[in-house]
Design an enzyme around this catalytic site. Structure first.
Site, PDB file in Angstrom:
ATOM      1  N   LYS A  86     -58.082  46.500  -7.774  1.00  0.00           N
ATOM      2  CA  LYS A  86     -57.019  46.952  -6.866  1.00  0.00           C
ATOM      3  C   LYS A  86     -56.275  45.720  -6.369  1.00  0.00           C
ATOM      4  CE  LYS A  86     -56.548  49.894  -2.728  1.00  0.00           C
ATOM      5  NZ  LYS A  86     -57.315  50.766  -1.808  1.00  0.00           N
ATOM      6  N   SER A 129     -55.688  55.390  -1.326  1.00  0.00           N
ATOM      7  CA  SER A 129     -54.703  54.403  -1.745  1.00  0.00           C
ATOM      8  C   SER A 129     -55.016  53.769  -3.106  1.00  0.00           C
ATOM      9  CB  SER A 129     -54.605  53.290  -0.704  1.00  0.00           C
ATOM     10  OG  SER A 129     -55.874  52.674  -0.519  1.00  0.00           O
ATOM     11  N   SER A 166     -60.120  56.142   0.278  1.00  0.00           N
ATOM     12  CA  SER A 166     -59.247  55.650  -0.787  1.00  0.00           C
ATOM     13  C   SER A 166     -59.883  55.406  -2.149  1.00  0.00           C
ATOM     14  CB  SER A 166     -58.557  54.372  -0.341  1.00  0.00           C
ATOM     15  OG  SER A 166     -57.461  54.716   0.448  1.00  0.00           O
TER      16      SER A 166
HETATM   17  N1  GLN Z   1     -55.681  58.000   3.462  1.00  0.00           N
HETATM   18  C1  GLN Z   1     -56.307  57.172   4.440  1.00  0.00           C
HETATM   19  C2  GLN Z   1     -55.278  56.398   5.212  1.00  0.00           C
HETATM   20  O1  GLN Z   1     -54.138  56.486   4.874  1.00  0.00           O
HETATM   21  C3  GLN Z   1     -57.324  56.292   3.807  1.00  0.00           C
HETATM   22  C4  GLN Z   1     -56.824  55.008   3.290  1.00  0.00           C
HETATM   23  C5  GLN Z   1     -57.880  54.111   2.731  1.00  0.00           C
HETATM   24  O2  GLN Z   1     -59.048  54.507   2.576  1.00  0.00           O
HETATM   25  N2  GLN Z   1     -57.506  52.894   2.425  1.00  0.00           N
HETATM   26  O3  GLN Z   1     -55.580  55.724   6.151  1.00  0.00           O
END
Ligand code: GLN
Length: 473
Positions: free
Chosen positions: A77, A152, A176
């Protein structure tokens, strides 16, 4: 060359025995990256990928003893540092930033002779659940161009699903790794908080972030976890807990918890019956399904959306236009430089979180919001510890349903945040959680089952999950 169906272990065996060369394998994955370019899953293919694979082949030819991931191509990532390579966090702010050192998790892969072939698209600074908040365009779902990849770590999940790499690393602050894995039919593991070093991971919300693998199978996840886990003097939140191999488990006699407050929410899912059916199958296989009460679950989404932006805004304070890459021109003083650089560098979702975080931390509100949310976080940790005295694992959906349509939630951030309803609680409690495919929705897209385990029992969680998979196939 049938690489697709091989486990990581089998792939390594074949590379070591020279059935395939590491170079051939790398080229196979690179060809898929090219083939699926339109998905926008990969932001950059590292130009030295083939060279590194050749190096591995040379070592094998010389009879050297190679690591557990010899010649295995991996995508990381784009929020993990890899010295000399760009790391942008899918943000304009860091579009030209080059890593000054290598993150511990990536270094551990390299130490086992993996080949890091590229960096994956993501929501900017990992803020989002759809991969639409990338400054470099959305990453599309592996199976449907009109649907989101999830986020994400959307790019990482799509890259694994479409065979652009043997596995990928993601990071999970509130879901994410698990949510995009679910949306693309992959296995996604968020390890116990403190299991994997966050050194060199660009911080989002430091008390919640965890790096983990996105793989095609639970077996692969286990192998990758073994490689990346461990105490790190560079990250004082890593634990000195040994990663204990689990004995094989038998579903008979295992106790699975269903949190009653989660079940109430899961009833709103079109696919509730699928999850109830899984419970029935597990019971038929001899497991006990027991109801667990964690009333604080109902406060998890709101607590997360206080803690996470509060920590994020502190972490993002370092992006000021002086250090790092985006520096606004034509400014009239230091404050103007900060303001203009941040205005130009950050996207809308990041700005939204900065506003939320500053509000929650401002004097007069700190006690009412941040302090209370931290209390809920602590309570959840204790409640999960208590629950795991009674049950072996907790099961729940990963998401409400299939991947949603691109553009359908971007204008309504709260509806996007609500998508995290099932994943956030594991981050707050710090427990390990894995998402595995468990069927298809109305449009034929994958659904995910989440299995949650006891703190530091990551390998047993995976062993249990493997057994569950045998029943739900
Ligand atoms: N969807 C969640 C957020 O927007 C989780 C994001 C993540 O785990 N990086 O905060």
């Amino acid at each position: 060359m049938d690489i697709k169906s091989l486990s990581i272990e089998e792939l390594v065996k074949k590379i070591k025995s020279k059935e395939f060369s590491a170079k051939e394998v790398t080229k196979y994955y690179l060809a898929n990256i090219e083939k699926y370019k339109g998905k926008n899953a990969v932001l950059e293919v590292f130009e030295d990928a083939v060279e590194i694979a050749e190096d591995i082949d040379r070592k094998i030819a010389s009879g050297a003893d190679l690591g557990l991931l010899a010649g295995v191509p991996v995508i990381i990532k784009d929020n993990m540092l890899y010295e000399g390579k760009k790391c942008t966090c899918a943000s304009k702010f860091l579009k030209d930033y080059v890593s000054q050192y290598t993150s511990t998790a990536v270094q551990k892969l390299i130490d086992q002779d993996a080949v890091i072939i590229g960096r994956a698209n993501m929501d900017e600074f990992a803020m989002g659940g759809s991969c639409e908040h990338s400054a470099f365009g959305a990453c599309k779902n592996a199976y449907d161009d009109t649907r989101v990849s999830g986020g994400s770590s959307g790019g990482s999940a799509v890259a694994v699903a479409l065979d652009m790499c043997a596995f990928a690393l993601g990071s999970d602050t509130g879901g994410s790794i698990r949510q995009p894995s679910s949306f693309n039919g992959m296995v996604g593991l968020k390890p116990t908080y403190g299991r994997v070093s966050r050194y060199g991971l660009v911080a989002f919300a430091s008390s919640l972030d965890q790096i983990g693998p996105i793989t095609k199978s639970v077996e692969d996840a286990k192998l990758v976890l073994k490689v990346i886990a461990g105490k790190d003097i560079n990250d004082q939140t890593t634990a000195d807990e040994p990663l204990v191999d689990s004995k094989p488990v038998n579903l008979k006699g295992l106790k699975f918890g269903v949190i009653s407050q989660v079940d109430k929410v899961a009833k709103n899912s079109k696919y509730y019956a699928i999850y109830k059916d899984i419970e029935k199958k597990l019971a038929l296989a001899g497991a006990d399904i027991v109801s667990v009460d964690i009333p604080e679950y109902e406060l998890s989404l709101s607590s997360y959306y206080v803690i996470q932006p509060a920590e994020a805004t502190s972490n993002l304070g370092r992006f000021d236009g002086v250090k790092y890459t985006t520096r606004a021109g034509d400014v009239s003083g230091i404050n103007d430089l900060y303001k203009k650089s941040r205005t130009e560098g950050f996207g809308d979702e990041v700005k939204r979180r900065i506003m939320l975080g500053n509000f929650a931390l401002s004097s007069g509100y700190y006690d009412a919001y941040y302090k209370n949310a931290k209390r809920v976080q602590k309570l959840l940790k204790t409640k999960f510890e208590e629950a795991f005295k009674k049950v072996d694992a907790i099961i729940m959906p990963t998401t409400y349903g299939e991947a949603f349509e691109i553009g359908s939630k971007t204008k309504d951030p709260v509806s996007m945040y609500a998508e995290d309803m099932f994943t956030i609680v594991a981050n707050l409690a710090g427990v390990p959680a894995v998402s595995v495919p468990c069927g298809k929705g109305e449009s034929g897209l994958p659904l995910g089952l989440q299995v949650v385990g006891k703190h530091f029992d990551d390998l047993r969680l995976l062993e249990i999950t493997k057994e569950i998979q045998k029943e739900i196939k």
